[in-house]
Scaffold this active site. Structure first.
Site, PDB file in Angstrom:
ATOM      1  CB  ALA A  16      -0.910   0.002   1.222  1.00 26.78           C
ATOM      2  CB  SER A  84       3.451  -4.623   2.742  1.00 24.35           C
ATOM      3  OG  SER A  84       2.872  -3.890   3.787  1.00 24.35           O
ATOM      4  CE  LYS A 161       6.122   2.049  15.544  1.00 21.42           C
ATOM      5  NZ  LYS A 161       6.523   1.250  16.725  1.00 21.42           N
ATOM      6  CG  ASP A 212       8.113  -5.750   9.184  1.00 22.73           C
ATOM      7  OD1 ASP A 212       7.801  -4.589   9.501  1.00 22.73           O
ATOM      8  OD2 ASP A 212       7.569  -6.370   8.245  1.00 22.73           O
ATOM      9  CG  HIS A 239       7.254  -3.365   6.220  1.00 25.06           C
ATOM     10  ND1 HIS A 239       6.636  -4.579   6.439  1.00 25.06           N
ATOM     11  CD2 HIS A 239       6.470  -2.705   5.330  1.00 25.06           C
ATOM     12  CE1 HIS A 239       5.514  -4.636   5.726  1.00 25.06           C
ATOM     13  NE2 HIS A 239       5.396  -3.522   5.044  1.00 25.06           N
TER      14      HIS A 239
END
Length: 261
Positions: A16, A84, A161, A212, A239
């Site tokens: 995304a 993801s 993050k 991650d 990530h």
């Protein structure tokens, strides 16, 4: 160029707010050693011309990937890699074209099973607060609530993050290229579960990224426990593994392609 590798086709599906551009450090070396690699922009992503408001359903969002598979010659099979949220796109593709998928690879990705509707893993992730979304902007696109809730990651959540092991340059590039996207949760909640005979029969590999902070390792392993796969691999990466540890990911994908394709 290795002729055997030249026959092997890898399709890399972004997450995304990202686009096919996010794979540039992985697609380039894979092509250099003879693999055919596609990095499609999903609808309203990357340089895809459509705005999010014109993408009302998850299937509409996935359409560029579905079109790519539909256009493959009979008998051609691909290694389908979802990163993801891209892990939610590849089951839909595998459900529609199981005969065209040599393996479905989930790269620190959401991974639906066949026992529940496709939204279950996303619902659990959101409802149990597995990620502090920080400065992520989530808002309705229309007053009637007919369109999916929009989402755009902010610079703070991206830095802390998603990209914490990436270079400052990669973070700067990514923030400048991100587009408004959606989890398409509302639409996925009304879809039927995928079937054991189609998506369920496709061989699966999960690549756990142990550093991650977005989809944390514990949640990745929970998905694998609840939807067993043929193989689990590990990379010590954040990530955005395709930017922070591209060499390790390239080797991992080569190993998978040689084994399953």
């Amino acid at each position: 160029m290795d002729d055997a590798k030249g026959c092997k086709h890898i399709v890399l599906v972004h997450g995304a707010c990202l686009g096919g551009w996010s794979w540039f450090k992985v697609a380039t070396p894979l092509r250099a050693v003879g693999y055919r690699v596609d990095t499609p922009d999903l609808a309203a992503s990357g340089v895809h011309p459509m705005p999010l408001r014109d993408v009302p359903t998850f299937r509409d969002y996935t359409a560029p990937l579905l079109d790519l598979l539909a256009a493959l010659p009979a008998g051609e099979r691909v290694v389908l890699v979802g990163h993801s949220l891209g892990g939610a796109n590849i089951p839909l593709a595998a459900e529609m074209f199981p005969e065209k998928v040599a393996a479905a690879v989930f790269l620190c990705a959401f991974m639906p099973g066949c026992a529940a509707r496709p939204s279950k893993v996303l619902e659990k992730f959101v409802e149990e607060n597995w990620l502090d979304f920080m400065d992520t902007e989530m808002k309705p696109q229309d007053e009637e609530g007919k369109l999916p809730t929009s989402m755009l990651f902010g610079p703070k959540v991206a830095r802390e993050k998603f990209f914490q092991m990436c270079s400052p340059e990669d973070l700067t590039l990514a923030i400048s290229l991100m587009r408004v996207s959606s989890l398409f949760l509302e639409d996925q909640q009304v879809q039927q579960p995928y079937t054991q005979e189609r998506y369920g029969a496709v061989r699966k590999v999960y690549v756990v990224c142990t550093e991650d902070y977005a989809i944390v390792e514990e949640f990745q392993r929970w998905m694998v426990e609840n939807n067993p796969v043929d193989e689990v691999k590990e990379i010590a990466a954040d990530h955005m593994v395709m930017l922070s540890r591209p060499g390790e990911l390239v080797q991992c994908l080569q190993d998978i392609a040689e084994k399953y394709a």
